[in-house]
Scaffold this active site. Structure first.
Site, PDB file in Angstrom:
ATOM      1  N   GLN A 100       0.747  -1.229   0.099  1.00  0.00           N
ATOM      2  CA  GLN A 100      -0.047  -0.151  -0.161  1.00  0.00           C
ATOM      3  C   GLN A 100       0.965   1.283   0.004  1.00  0.00           C
ATOM      4  O   GLN A 100       2.238   1.428   0.407  1.00  0.00           O
ATOM      5  CB  GLN A 100      -0.656  -0.057   1.285  1.00  0.00           C
ATOM      6  N   TYR A 130     -10.513   5.118  19.324  1.00  0.00           N
ATOM      7  CA  TYR A 130     -10.533   3.829  18.584  1.00  0.00           C
ATOM      8  C   TYR A 130      -9.672   2.673  19.108  1.00  0.00           C
ATOM      9  O   TYR A 130     -10.143   1.613  19.405  1.00  0.00           O
ATOM     10  CB  TYR A 130     -10.161   3.909  17.087  1.00  0.00           C
ATOM     11  N   GLN A 131      -8.516   2.815  19.696  1.00  0.00           N
ATOM     12  CA  GLN A 131      -7.480   1.909  20.058  1.00  0.00           C
ATOM     13  C   GLN A 131      -8.033   1.240  21.587  1.00  0.00           C
ATOM     14  O   GLN A 131      -7.900   0.473  21.829  1.00  0.00           O
ATOM     15  CB  GLN A 131      -6.052   2.146  20.307  1.00  0.00           C
ATOM     16  N   ASP A 155       0.295  -0.236  13.565  1.00  0.00           N
ATOM     17  CA  ASP A 155       0.818   0.823  14.400  1.00  0.00           C
ATOM     18  C   ASP A 155       1.114   0.842  15.836  1.00  0.00           C
ATOM     19  O   ASP A 155       1.595   1.425  16.480  1.00  0.00           O
ATOM     20  CB  ASP A 155      -0.308   1.946  14.013  1.00  0.00           C
ATOM     21  N   GLU A 175       0.479  -8.718  11.299  1.00  0.00           N
ATOM     22  CA  GLU A 175       0.085  -7.571  10.682  1.00  0.00           C
ATOM     23  C   GLU A 175       1.058  -7.879   9.150  1.00  0.00           C
ATOM     24  O   GLU A 175       2.303  -8.501   9.106  1.00  0.00           O
ATOM     25  CB  GLU A 175       1.015  -6.478  11.238  1.00  0.00           C
ATOM     26  N   ASP A 206       0.358 -12.820   6.373  1.00  0.00           N
ATOM     27  CA  ASP A 206      -1.188 -12.974   5.976  1.00  0.00           C
ATOM     28  C   ASP A 206      -1.885 -13.589   7.114  1.00  0.00           C
ATOM     29  O   ASP A 206      -1.793 -14.637   7.543  1.00  0.00           O
ATOM     30  CB  ASP A 206      -1.262 -13.742   4.765  1.00  0.00           C
ATOM     31  N   ALA A 207      -2.844 -12.920   7.608  1.00  0.00           N
ATOM     32  CA  ALA A 207      -3.577 -13.216   8.918  1.00  0.00           C
ATOM     33  C   ALA A 207      -4.569 -14.162   8.248  1.00  0.00           C
ATOM     34  O   ALA A 207      -4.853 -14.982   9.196  1.00  0.00           O
ATOM     35  CB  ALA A 207      -4.286 -11.850   9.316  1.00  0.00           C
ATOM     36  N   ASP A 225      -8.199  -5.308  14.076  1.00  0.00           N
ATOM     37  CA  ASP A 225      -8.020  -3.930  13.823  1.00  0.00           C
ATOM     38  C   ASP A 225      -7.379  -3.685  12.326  1.00  0.00           C
ATOM     39  O   ASP A 225      -6.181  -3.593  12.157  1.00  0.00           O
ATOM     40  CB  ASP A 225      -6.733  -3.392  14.700  1.00  0.00           C
ATOM     41  N   TYR A 294     -12.739   9.805  11.591  1.00  0.00           N
ATOM     42  CA  TYR A 294     -13.066   8.856  10.824  1.00  0.00           C
ATOM     43  C   TYR A 294     -14.503   9.363   9.915  1.00  0.00           C
ATOM     44  O   TYR A 294     -15.124  10.194  10.366  1.00  0.00           O
ATOM     45  CB  TYR A 294     -13.430   7.529  11.450  1.00  0.00           C
TER      46      TYR A 294
HETATM   47  N1  SPD Z   1     -11.891   4.123   8.074  1.00  0.00           N
HETATM   48  C1  SPD Z   1     -10.549   4.007   8.673  1.00  0.00           C
HETATM   49  C2  SPD Z   1     -10.871   2.710   9.562  1.00  0.00           C
HETATM   50  C3  SPD Z   1      -9.521   2.562  10.361  1.00  0.00           C
HETATM   51  C4  SPD Z   1      -9.413   1.223  11.114  1.00  0.00           C
HETATM   52  N2  SPD Z   1      -8.269   0.893  11.835  1.00  0.00           N
HETATM   53  C5  SPD Z   1      -7.344   1.926  12.044  1.00  0.00           C
HETATM   54  C6  SPD Z   1      -5.944   1.431  12.607  1.00  0.00           C
HETATM   55  C7  SPD Z   1      -5.614   2.289  13.855  1.00  0.00           C
HETATM   56  N3  SPD Z   1      -4.989   1.247  14.795  1.00  0.00           N
END
Ligand code: SPD
Length: 359
Positions: A100, A130-131, A155, A175, A206-207, A225, A294
């Site tokens: 990517q 989020y985390q 990350d 990851e 690859d998960a 995630d 987001y």
């Molecule tokens: N639309 C974005 C969704 C992102 C989800 N993953 C975020 C990674 C953060 N650890």
């Protein structure tokens, strides 16, 4: 964005409910069923700096090529007709990995920002929401989690949160992109600190394959995630993937999966819930949190448990406030607490109506 012009997409229904579409580049791209009415915006021409940065602002657009091979940008089909923008102060990193396009920039309003293939993954200012939620919603719902698997999460932010749980003995993380990990270690040390914990065992790969090989019943919790299901993460919303997660979890084990926006993706959420209800015979719940950067400002989480000791996701049995040292471990919790946990399962009426099979 000025100069936008709506373009019709050439959509076709496929057997698995996804749409194969031509975005004008002549190349077929996959669009989730929730985006049947997807429309692509014509890009502003004369972009400066980077593929997704136009006139000093980052918008979540999708780089593509036109017939002559020139790079052009379309609205992401996951959120057609809209693009949240952040003002770019300085681009710190941009490179294409094997998987990517990776971009890191300093924004004027949200600190440093990580973008993968034109899609914003996190900002320093609001990553906590989020985390913390994706980690503690599942781990506070079971007693003494020991073995945890993280899918994606390169990350390190989710690892940082899991490490607050002193009962956890092993955290496998799978990851696919080593460059995401390296970039995070360099530009997001507050997240990548998660990798420093001795309980973390990193698998770069690859998960899907990793899960196929995982011993049956090994994990108490699996946390997915991932990035959005366009491109490399597409298989992470398909049935075989969830089946393998179900197999890798112990009876009464839990899955927490990133589950998009209730404002934008009710069809996609519905599809995933439908699949998960077939596989996870314990329970399936949807929760959400506010993440301002987001799309639509929210993100959802799908919480599932396998058949076995029942799991009450809504009332955490393992509240974070009672875990010794968890609130301050390495850094203070910024977003998550037990009240937020319980509130996350309260759904707006339109979601209850539109998304089938919810509590
Ligand atoms: N639309 C974005 C969704 C992102 C989800 N993953 C975020 C990674 C953060 N650890």
């Amino acid at each position: 964005m000025e100069g936008d012009e709506l373009k019709d997409l050439d959509c076709q229904r496929t057997m698995d409910g996804w749409e194969s579409s031509n975005n004008g580049s002549g190349k077929a791209i996959l669009i989730p069923a929730c985006c049947l009415k997807a429309r692509a915006s014509q890009p502003e021409l004369g972009s400066k700096s980077h593929s997704t940065v136009v006139s000093g602002w980052l918008s979540e657009t999708q780089p593509s090529s036109d017939k002559s091979g020139k790079q052009v940008y379309f609205n992401n089909p996951m959120w057609p007709g809209e693009a949240h923008s952040l003002k770019v102060e300085k681009i710190l990193f941009q490179e294409k990995s094997k998987y990517q396009e990776i971009l890191v920039f300093e924004s004027s309003a949200y600190g440093r920002v990580l973008v993968l293939d034109g899609i914003l993954q996190l900002t320093e200012k609001d990553e906590c929401a989020y985390q913390e939620m994706i980690a503690h919603l599942p781990l506070c719902s079971i007693e003494s989690p020991k073995n945890v698997l993280v899918v994606g999460g390169g990350d390190g932010g989710v690892l940082r949160e899991i490490c607050r749980h002193s009962s956890v003995e092993l955290i496998d993380i799978c990851e696919i992109d080593q460059m995401v990990i390296d970039v995070s270690k360099k530009f997001f040390p507050e997240l990548a600190i998660g990798f420093e914990d001795p309980r973390v065992c990193l698998h770069v790969g690859d998960a899907i394959e990793f899960l196929k090989q995982a011993p049956e019943g090994k994990y108490d919790a699996v946390i997915v995630d991932s990035s959005d299901p366009v491109g490399p993460a597409q298989e992470l919303v398909e049935k075989p993937f969830f089946k393998n997660i179900g197999r890798a979890l112990r009876p009464g084990g839990v899955l927490c999966n990133m589950a998009e926006s209730m404002w934008l993706h009710t069809h996609l959420i519905n599809d995933i819930i439908y699949i998960c209800r077939e596989i996870f015979k314990g329970s399936v719940h949807y929760a959400w949190a506010s993440v301002p950067t987001y799309p639509s400002g929210v993100i959802g989480f799908l919480l599932c448990s396998t058949e076995g000791p029942p799991v009450d996701f809504v009332h955490p049995i393992n509240p974070i406030e009672k875990l010794r040292g968890a609130l301050e471990f390495r850094r203070e919790l910024k977003f998550y607490n037990t009240e937020i946990h319980e509130a996350a399962f309260a759904l707006p009426s339109f979601v209850k109506r539109e998304v089938a099979a919810l509590h």
